[in-house]
Every structure is written in structure tokens, then in C-alpha cells.
Write an enzyme that holds these catalytic residues in place. Structure first.
Site, mmCIF file in Angstrom:
data_model
loop_
_atom_site.group_PDB
_atom_site.id
_atom_site.type_symbol
_atom_site.label_atom_id
_atom_site.label_comp_id
_atom_site.label_asym_id
_atom_site.label_seq_id
_atom_site.Cartn_x
_atom_site.Cartn_y
_atom_site.Cartn_z
ATOM 1 N N HIS B 81 0.870 -1.272 -0.140
ATOM 2 C CA HIS B 81 0.036 -0.092 0.005
ATOM 3 C C HIS B 81 0.710 1.250 0.014
ATOM 4 C CE1 HIS B 81 -3.088 3.042 1.233
ATOM 5 N NE2 HIS B 81 -2.234 3.100 2.226
ATOM 6 N N ASP B 110 7.345 20.381 -27.437
ATOM 7 C CA ASP B 110 7.408 18.939 -26.709
ATOM 8 C C ASP B 110 8.472 19.091 -25.777
ATOM 9 O OD1 ASP B 110 7.393 16.150 -26.141
ATOM 10 O OD2 ASP B 110 6.729 15.785 -28.038
ATOM 11 N N TRP B 145 7.351 0.238 3.497
ATOM 12 C CA TRP B 145 7.995 0.927 2.366
ATOM 13 C C TRP B 145 9.325 1.416 2.402
ATOM 14 C CZ3 TRP B 145 9.147 5.705 0.667
ATOM 15 C CH2 TRP B 145 9.133 6.792 1.694
ATOM 16 N N SER B 175 13.378 5.245 -13.945
ATOM 17 C CA SER B 175 12.573 6.049 -14.463
ATOM 18 C C SER B 175 12.341 7.627 -14.259
ATOM 19 C CB SER B 175 11.053 5.311 -14.554
ATOM 20 O OG SER B 175 10.152 6.203 -14.811
ATOM 21 N N SER B 176 12.438 7.562 -13.008
ATOM 22 C CA SER B 176 12.313 8.925 -12.346
ATOM 23 C C SER B 176 13.663 9.845 -12.673
ATOM 24 C CB SER B 176 12.346 9.022 -10.723
ATOM 25 O OG SER B 176 11.143 8.371 -10.396
ATOM 26 N N HIS B 259 13.385 11.972 2.947
ATOM 27 C CA HIS B 259 12.476 13.470 3.215
ATOM 28 C C HIS B 259 12.648 14.393 1.940
ATOM 29 C CE1 HIS B 259 10.598 16.033 5.744
ATOM 30 N NE2 HIS B 259 11.026 16.911 4.833
ATOM 31 N N GLU B 261 11.949 13.139 -0.728
ATOM 32 C CA GLU B 261 10.874 12.435 -1.198
ATOM 33 C C GLU B 261 9.671 12.972 -1.027
ATOM 34 O OE1 GLU B 261 10.488 10.570 -3.703
ATOM 35 O OE2 GLU B 261 8.553 9.468 -3.553
ATOM 36 N N TYR B 263 8.801 15.948 -0.273
ATOM 37 C CA TYR B 263 8.793 17.067 -0.718
ATOM 38 C C TYR B 263 8.598 17.066 -2.466
ATOM 39 C CZ TYR B 263 9.862 19.257 3.709
ATOM 40 O OH TYR B 263 9.660 19.635 4.672
ATOM 41 N N SER B 274 -1.509 26.521 -6.724
ATOM 42 C CA SER B 274 -1.111 27.843 -6.950
ATOM 43 C C SER B 274 -1.544 28.116 -8.421
ATOM 44 C CB SER B 274 0.375 28.016 -6.955
ATOM 45 O OG SER B 274 0.887 27.921 -5.656
ATOM 46 N N HIS B 308 15.067 13.452 11.152
ATOM 47 C CA HIS B 308 14.029 13.689 12.123
ATOM 48 C C HIS B 308 12.907 12.424 12.133
ATOM 49 C CE1 HIS B 308 11.609 15.991 8.572
ATOM 50 N NE2 HIS B 308 11.359 14.533 8.599
ATOM 51 N N HIS B 309 13.335 11.659 11.061
ATOM 52 C CA HIS B 309 12.785 10.160 10.995
ATOM 53 C C HIS B 309 13.279 9.326 11.905
ATOM 54 C CE1 HIS B 309 10.299 11.154 7.566
ATOM 55 N NE2 HIS B 309 11.433 11.880 7.169
ATOM 56 N N THR B 334 6.654 27.113 4.314
ATOM 57 C CA THR B 334 5.592 26.403 4.186
ATOM 58 C C THR B 334 4.270 27.195 4.719
ATOM 59 O OG1 THR B 334 6.621 24.209 4.859
ATOM 60 C CG2 THR B 334 4.377 23.946 4.688
ATOM 61 N N LYS B 337 3.482 29.940 2.033
ATOM 62 C CA LYS B 337 2.737 29.471 1.203
ATOM 63 C C LYS B 337 1.460 29.400 1.467
ATOM 64 C CE LYS B 337 6.068 26.810 -1.594
ATOM 65 N NZ LYS B 337 5.777 27.489 -2.981
ATOM 66 N N ARG B 456 1.996 1.446 15.153
ATOM 67 C CA ARG B 456 1.994 1.464 13.716
ATOM 68 C C ARG B 456 2.103 0.241 13.435
ATOM 69 N NH1 ARG B 456 5.421 5.560 10.529
ATOM 70 N NH2 ARG B 456 4.814 4.705 8.723
#
Lengths: 196, 613, 121
Positions: B81, B110, B145, B175-176, B259, B261, B263, B274, B308-309, B334, B337, B456
């Protein structure tokens, strides 16, 4: 500037060819790839629970020779590019050929080094030094090999007369990749071989 | 800069390969719009699979000591998931919009490298299929994950599960990275005349920053996955403590990627919001420059907060403090925004249409998610929150309440441009309310559950701890949330049956994509546009004194377009084969890898030496 | 740069002030000498004697400096960054900064973690 050239190289916002921007972007990304591998090597330095250790097994003279080869190969490819850009086909072919020879010797040196180390009892599975050394230098060596294949491809197009000055960018892109691979080795060589 | 209306010798005019139909035209397409649709459709299907996985989890958790799912299956489902939603859901849904709209919004025909673009899609699809094929072997990834070492070592995860995960993510990484190089170059180098960086639409800006994050973060997880793969396949000891390795190295490398990721997951959503808010408030975005710089600052700072993780891993007080400060700091841009979005709405003449509804939902949900995020920033507080449902609440509020709400908003907003039809407003609003209610019922109680002590990643919980009621509410909520997507799908189907008669500019848009027909012609712009402001279309309408005439479809003769190509998909198959052959090295040996590598090079050479188009 | 916007890359380079082969060879020799210095520094630092004792504590920064200098020479001259658009330099330098931050942070974190765990702080 012909219409054909115009079509092949449409105007861009920065005036730079897309492929040149792209290769530098890719090189930037690769900096983080090698930074992660180098970090792993450095973090685990000295933490082995068993030998062989770097002191015992690294062969400075051989690798110094390889380092010099790679440095000279960067010089040679620049000379080749100079030949391509000025339409000097002899210079292009000679120095591009020399670049490839140096690259092949470097890979050969690494293959020999790895085989020697395995013979001396250092495998990836032996200790952290083995694991991180082979991973770091192995991935660098893989990048060199891909570079050699790329340069050989460009070399063949040059031999076939299909690398005129208008197409010199093809060699320039390959050369930038090649220089990057050299530059990474400029960092790896002292970090792995000269810092105990 | 000249226009491309001049005929160029040696290239195929657009009219000669007018938009074809049929499966071969889709397999060989290099048109960014088609590739965008391919990404969108695939991502939406993967998203539904991920959603189904979630519903199964929620059924299991709906009552204490339930036996609907075995613990082993539960682990596979929650791992898949998360992995699916992040890598096969949100990222490619964002990529769908990058693909379709970045060239249109910057006035290009293009992307910089059309075949590389197609390659990126096929590699993504193959990676996603490969990951999900693990279910057929009864060995779906089951280590979370984030794959923490040394649970993911061969010793503690002896089956194929983690191998599928490691290899699948490596494929997706290719790919990315390819797409990031492509879009970065496109934005830098293919903007229309007059489109300076500080005139680009915000969606382009945020997507551009996202590409930078992709380029810098993905190599780090690539290395982490390589190290884990070597441990599992070749017996190295990078993460084996007894032989000197350190499982914490995995966590550091993973989160240095992980991290940025998050963002990567949220910045495109910020960009979409926006875009929509100004159009539906009928006034320009409040504080454009601040929005750009806050995005840049968030991305840059995002590289400095990863641990922080890891507040519960015993890093030491100095490390804890440094990362806590960085995390708190990142709340500032943040917040800027959020204030600027509110400032855009304030005083505006609001068009209360579905895209705006989803954006308003985004703002509210993202604020909640951001607040819980700031609460985690304090290490002592996080010691209670970490590994509890409080964290699950936080990231679902920002990723679903944030990214998904915005992506859905983008779908409703851009649907007419992509498909020439407007999604039904009535059904859209039903979708919105069901999604909002279902979402909050599912995830709001998790804040309390977490603080009351529910951990969790557990497949069940005992009765009598006070978790039952909230879990039941969440399960019901998840069903409502799931149902809301059925409404969305129904909307798509009903809309597809209507004639494709949407106008070019149904919303009174400000940006270039609304200046061309809906859907656009293959070459996008008949004449390459020139811009003089941030809101080029509003500027044109002002100059014109009112709405612009409907743009006509033209023949496109003389406009150069790249030829379709078969080699991107072949090379993509080559990439997948190389990685799969590595996974199977103990069965097929190095010769198998060599064969796959040769196949890959075959594709590359055919691609490289294809006649120019 | 913009006046060459439409020119194929080969012509663009010819129009810039272009170092000739002579300069490239000189840089090649400098790179070779610097490499020699690196190896010399390593050898001397690990030998007994006054010079070795002096060099040993600073050999790591010396090596890093020498290699950084080689790195810069290859980047600026062989990779042509000195003459090319500053954008390209930015594309290289910015990731290098992040890369350095990552390497230094990880080393610092692991040393700190190691010493903290053993009550050495």
C-alpha cells in the site's frame, strides 16, 4: 549556418544545446551517487572485525600508474575534441584512440587488482573493507567501462567520417562523461589508497 | 528566436503523421501529451490497487483480534500500500501533469528528449508491473515501504519479498532519473520567447524544483538499495551488526532520500493549487516571488532534516537538536505558502466549481497535516508519537489531504484541456464531499489513537484498550473514501460518452495551455507564443478587451515533429531485464546478466542511431 | 552566448576564446605532478623521520587539498567550465555542495553516535 543545421539545433532559451545541459544535469546527479558510496566507505573505515586491512593489501604503485593513465586519457580526449572541432581528422582519430587505450588499460588494471585481492583473501564477503572497497571502486570501474564503450562508438563514427565539426558535440558530450569519471577517481584515489 | 513555421528539409511535416490511433501508435508515441495520458491512466489504476490494499487493511483493523488477514498477508498489504501509493500513485500522477502541461505552459512543442520521455514511462510501467507481480508468487514485499535493516536482511527476510522490493524500486529509480533530466532540461532550455524564469507558471516552478530534488535524492536511495541487494544476494555485511555493519546506515541513506521524497510528493501539488486558486478567485497569485523562493527554500532545507525520522534511534542530543531545528525552520516557508494561498482567495470573486472545492479541501487538510508534522519536530514529543498512529495520521493528511486532493483538483481543472470534455460539476461535488468526509473519518481519529498508544504496523490489537470504536469509525470512513472514487470513475465514464466539445478556455485561465484547442493538436501551438507577463492569457484578454475567439484547428503543415519510435520501449525492457537478471543471478548466473545487458545495449544503439526525426 | 543561440555547437566553441592544445598539455603535466605530490606526501608521512612526523597529522588535509586542486583543473579546463555558461558550472557545483554536506554529515553523525553510545561524551 544552413537550414539543416538550424533544424538539428533549434534555438534554446539559454543558447546551450539541450544535450549539453542534460549531460551536466546527469553528472550533477551522479555526484550524489558517488557521494553515497564514498560516505559508506568512510563511515565503515577502520570498523572491520577481521582482515585483510587496506594497509596490508593495497598496491600503491600499480594504482598510481592507473591514476596517471586516467588523467592522461582526459588530456587525450580534450585533444581529440580539439581535432574534431577544427576538422583535423588525424588528430581526432589518434587522440581518441589513445583515450580508449588508456581507458582499457585502466579497466585492465582494476580487473587485475580485484583478481589479485581475491587471491590474497579479500572478497566482498570477507569484511567491511572488502565490501565497501569493491562496491565503490567496482561501480567506478563500471562507469569507466561504459565510458569506454561510448568512446569506442564515437570513435567508429569518426572512422566512418561521420564526425565533422558540426557534429563535434557528440564527442564533447562523451568527453564530459569521461572527464567526470576521471574526476571521481581523483577523489577516490587519495581517499581509498592514500588515507590510512 | 524564430518561429518554426518555416519548412525544414529532411524532416517529416506534422500533417504526414497526423494523430494516429491504434495500439502501435501508443507503444511508439513520443508525444508528451499521450505519454501524460499513459502515466495518468497507469497511475490511477495503481492508485486503485493501493486503495484496495488499504481497504483490506481497514477491514482487518475494524475489530480487535480480527482474523480476516493473516499477519504475513497484512505485512505484505501495508508494505505494498505504501510503496504503491508513493511510487506508483502520487509520483506518476504528478508525472502525468508534468508531461501534459509543462511544455504547454512554457509554450514549447514537446519536451527536450521525446524518446527519453517515452522510455521513462515504459520503465515506470514495467517497474510497477514487476513489483505487483510479486503477489503472483505469494511474496509481495513485506518489510514496510522504508525497508529497515536488518529486518530486510536475508537472515530475517529469507524469501523473495524484499528482493522484489529492492529490484522494483531500482527499476522505478531509472524512470524517475531519466524523466528528471528531461524535464529539467526542458524547463531550462525550451521556454517561449519572453518567458523569463520569474514569469513561469507556478506549476512549472514547483515541478522544476521537484526535478532537482529527484536528481539529487534518487541516487542516494539507489546506493542504499544496492548495498541491501549486495547483502541479500552476495553475502556482504553492510547492515549486519555482528560483522561490523550498522543498520543505522540504511536508515540514514534511506531518509536522506526519503525526506526530499516527501517534498517531491507535495511540491507539484503546491504548484497545482497555485494555478487553480488565482483562476477561480479571478485575481493573480498573491506573492509570486515569495512562492518561488519558499519553494526553493523548502527544497534546499529538505536535505537537512532527514534524521527527524530517526529521533528514537539514540543519535545523541546534538544530532537531535540540529535536525529538530531544521524541521521547525522548514515550517516557515510552508506557512508563507499557506498565507499566500489565503491571500489569493481573499477579496477574490470566487467561482465555486469543483477544482476550487478540492483546493479548499487541500488547504484545510494540509494545514492539519502540517500542524501534526510540526509537533513531531520536537524530539521529546516525537518519542511518544513515533511509530504510533499519530504519525500515520500526519502523513495521510499531508499526502492524501495534501497531494491527492490537489491532484484530483488538477484532474478536474485540466480534464477539458486533455480530453475536450468537462467532468460533470454535480458528480464532482458529490465526489468532493464524500472524499472529504470519508477522508476525515478515516484519518482524524488516528491522531487520538496514536496518542492513546496504538502502534503502527500492527496487524491487530487486543480488545479492552479503548481502540475499538475509533478503528471501527476509521474503517467505515475508508469505505466512504473508497466509494468517493467510484463516483469519480463514474464521472469519467459518463463524461467520456459526451461529445468532445469543451472550449479552449472554459475557466478563464491565465496560462498558455488555455490558448490552444481542447484537446491540443499534436504540435501544440500553431505559432510559437511570446509572453510579456506572468499571466499571459489574462494579458491578451485585457488587450483584446474581452474573451478571445476560440482558437481554430490548423493543418500544422511544415511544423517539424519528432518521429514515433519503437526503441524506447525496447530499451525499457532491456533495463527491466538487467535488474531482473541480477535478482535471479543464483539461478541464471552471470551469463544471464550478460545477456540482459547485451539486450539493453541493443536497444540503446538502435535508439542512438535511429535516423533523426 | 545568446548571439550564438542558433549556431551548432562546433561553431559556437570556435567563436569563443579557446585554449589551444598547448595549454591542455601543460595542465596534463601539472595534474601528473600533483598526483606525484600526493603519493610523495603519503610515502613521507608513513616513513620514520622528522619530515614524516611533521607531515603525518596534516597529511589528510594536504591530500584533500591536492585532489581538490586536480578536480578543479579538470573541471575548469578539460570540462571547459571556465569558458562555458555559468549555468553549467552551477549544475555541477550545487550538487557537489550537497554531496559534500552529505559526506561530512554522515561522517560526523557516525563519529558522534559512536562516541555518544560509548559514554565518551
Amino acid at each position: 549556418m544552413t537550414d539543416h543545421a538550424h533544424a538539428l539545433h533549434p534555438p534554446t532559451t539559454t543558447g546551450l544545446d539541450n544535450r549539453k545541459v542534460a549531460i551536466w544535469t546527469f553528472i550533477g546527479s551522479e555526484c550524489l551517487f558517488f557521494a553515497s558510496l564514498i560516505s559508506t566507505y568512510l563511515v565503515y573505515k577502520g570498523r572491520d572485525t577481521r582482515g585483510p586491512t587496506p594497509d596490508e593489501i593495497l598496491q600503491i604503485p600499480l594504482v598510481t600508474f592507473g591514476t596517471a593513465l586516467l588523467l592522461f586519457s582526459s588530456l587525450f580526449v580534450v585533444l581529440a575534441l580539439n581535432g574534431a572541432q577544427s576538422g583535423n581528422r588525424k588528430r581526432l582519430i589518434l587522440w581518441l584512440g589513445m583515450t580508449i587505450v588508456c581507458g582499457l588499460f585502466f579497466v585492465g588494471m582494476q580487473v587485475y587488482e580485484f583478481q589479485h585481492f581475491v587471491h590474497e583473501g579479500l572478497k566482498m564477503q570477507t569484511n567491511l573493507f572488502g565490501a565497501s572497497f569493491y562496491t565503490l571502486t567496482g561501480f567506478h570501474g563500471t562507469h569507466v567501462t561504459i565510458g569506454v564503450i561510448w568512446l569506442i562508438t564515437v570513435f567508429i563514427t569518426a572512422l566512418r567520417g561521420k564526425l565533422p565539426p558540426e557534429r563535434a558535440l557528440n564527442l564533447e558530450i562523451a568527453a564530459l562523461y569521461w572527464h567526470f569519471v576521471d574526476v571521481v577517481w581523483i577523489v577516490i584515489f587519495p581517499v581509498v589508497y592514500l588515507m590510512k | 528566436m524564430s518561429t518554426s513555421a518555416v519548412s525544414h528539409p529532411g524532416h517529416v511535416p506534422a500533417a504526414a503523421h497526423a494523430e494516429k490511433t491504434g495500439i502501435w501508435s501508443w507503444i511508439t508515441t513520443v508525444d508528451h501529451k499521450r505519454i501524460g495520458v499513459l502515466y495518468g491512466a497507469s497511475a490511477f489504476l495503481f492508485f486503485l490497487i493501493g486503495g484496495l490494499e488499504a481497504l483490506l487493511l481497514r477491514i482487518q483493523l475494524g475489530s480487535p483480534e480480527n482474523t480476516f488477514l493473516s499477519p504475513e498477508l497484512y505485512n505484505q498489504l501495508f508494505t505494498m500500500h505504501g510503496t504503491t501509493m508513493i511510487f506508483l500513485g502520487i509520483m506518476p500522477l504528478s508525472a502525468a501533469f508534468f508531461n501534459f502541461f509543462i511544455p504547454l505552459m512554457i509554450g514549447a512543442r514537446d519536451v527536450a528528449f521525446p524518446r527519453l520521455n517515452a522510455f521513462s514511462f515504459w520503465v515506470f510501467l514495467l517497474g510497477g508491473l514487476f513489483l505487483n507481480s510479486s503477489f503472483l508468487f505469494g511474496a509481495a514485499p513485506n518489510g514496510g515501504w522504508f525497508g529497515y535493516a536488518n529486518l530486510t536482511s536475508r537472515q530475517y527476510s529469507p524469501g523473495l519479498n524484499i528482493d522484489f522490493w529492492v529490484i522494483g524500486l531500482q527499476i522505478l529509480g531509472v524512470s524517475s532519473l531519466a524523466a528528471a533530466v528531461n524535464f529539467f532540461t526542458t524547463v531550462v532550455n525550451m521556454r517561449a520567447k519572453g518567458m523569463k524564469l520569474m514569469r513561469m507558471p507556478m506549476f512549472v516552478w514547483m515541478s522544476f524544483i521537484t526535478q532537482v530534488l529527484l536528481l539529487l535524492a534518487f541516487p542516494v536511495i539507489t546506493v542504499a538499495l544496492i548495498l541491501l541487494m549486495f547483502d541479500r544476494l552476495f553475502g556482504t555485511m553492510f547492515f549486519t551488526a555482528s560483522l561490523g555493519g550498522d543498520p543505522l546506515l540504511w536508515q540514514h541513506l534511506f531518509w536522506i532520500f526519503g525526506h526530499p521524497e516527501v517534498y517531491i510528493l507535495i511540491l507539484p501539488a503546491f504548484g497545482i493549487v497555485s494555478e487553480i486558486l488565482p483562476v477561480f478567485s479571478r485575481k493573480p497569485l498573491f506573492g509570486y516571488a515569495a512562492m518561488v523562493f519558499s519553494g526553493v527554500f523548502i527544497a534546499f532545507l529538505g536535505f537537512g532534516v532527514w534524521s527527524h525520522h530517526m529521533f528514537a534511534t539514540g543519535m545523541g542530543p546534538i544530532a537531535d537538536t540540529v535536525f529538530a531545528l531544521g524541521t521547525m525552520l522548514i515550517a516557515i516557508p510552508t506557512g508563507v505558502k499557506i498565507f499566500n494561498w489565503i491571500g489569493t482567495l481573499a477579496g477574490g470573486s470566487l467561482q465555486m466549481k469543483t477544482p476550487l472545492y478540492f483546493c479548499l479541501g487541500f488547504i484545510a487538510m494540509f494545514i492539519i497535516g502540517g500542524l501534526s508534522g510540526v509537533m513531531h519536530a520536537s524530539p521529546p514529543a516525537d518519542l511518544q508519537q513515533t511509530d504510533s498512529y499519530f504519525i500515520v495520521a500526519h502523513f495521510h493528511y499531508v499526502m492524501f489531504g495534501g497531494s491527492m486532493f490537489a491532484l484530483v483538483a488538477g484532474a478536474y481543472y485540466w480534464w477539458p484541456k486533455m480530453f475536450g470534455r468537462m467532468l460533470s460539476e454535480g458528480l464532482g461535488k458529490v465526489h468532493f464531499w464524500l472524499m472529504l468526509i470519508g477522508f476525515n473519518l478515516t484519518f482524524f481519529p488516528m491522531h487520538f489513537l496514536g496518542l492513546h498508544g496504538m502502534p503502527r504496523r500492527v496487524y491487530t490489537y487486543p480488545a479492552g484498550l479503548g481502540f475499538e470504536t475509533m478503528n471501527m469509525i476509521e474503517t467505515v470512513g475508508s469505505m466512504i473514501l473508497g466509494f468517493s472514487f467510484l463516483v469519480f470513475i463514474y464521472n469519467m465514464i459518463v463524461t467520456a460518452r459526451r461529445p468532445a466539445d469543451a472550449p479552449a478556455d472554459p475557466w478563464n485561465g491565465a496560462t498558455l495551455e488555455w490558448s490552444i484547442p481542447s484537446p491540443p493538436q499534436e504540435f501544440n501551438f500553431a505559432d510559437e507564443p511570446e509572453v510579456h507577463s506572468r499571466d499571459p492569457l489574462w494579458e491578451r484578454k485585457r488587450a483584446h478587451g474581452g474573451p478571445l475567439p476560440e482558437p481554430q484547428r490548423v493543418s500544422g503543415a511544415g511544423i517539424h515533429l519528432p518521429n514515433p519510435s519503437f526503441w524506447p520501449i525496447v530499451t525499457a525492457l532491456g533495463v527491466a531485464s538487467v535488474f531482473i537478471s541480477i535478482m535471479m543471478v543464483h539461478t541464471i548466473g552471470p551469463i544471464g546478466i550478460a545477456a540482459a545487458v547485451l539486450f539493453f545495449f541493443f536497444g540503446v544503439f538502435k535508439w542512438a542511431f535511429e535516423p533523426a526525426g | 552566448m545568446d548571439s550564438h543561440a542558433a549556431a551548432p555547437q562546433g561553431h559556437e566553441d570556435a567563436a569563443h576564446a579557446h585554449p589551444g592544445p598547448g595549454l591542455y598539455v601543460k595542465i596534463g603535466i601539472v595534474l601528473f605532478v600533483l598526483t606525484g605530490l600526493e603519493v610523495a606526501a603519503y610515502e613521507i608521512a608513513h616513513r620514520p623521520g622528522a619530515l614524516g612526523a611533521f607531515l603525518k597529522p596534516i597529511v589528510v588535509p594536504v591530500l584533500l587539498l591536492l585532489s581538490a586542486f586536480k578536480f578543479a583543473l579538470v573541471a575548469m579546463f578539460y570540462m571547459h567550465l571556465k569558458q562555458d555558461s555559468k549555468l553549467l558550472s552551477g549544475l555541477f557545483v550545487f550538487p557537489l555542495i550537497i554531496a559534500t554536506v552529505v559526506i561530512v554529515s554522515l561522517i560526523a553523525l557516525f563519529i558522534y553516535h559512536y562516541t555518544y553510545q560509548r559514554g565518551m561524551l
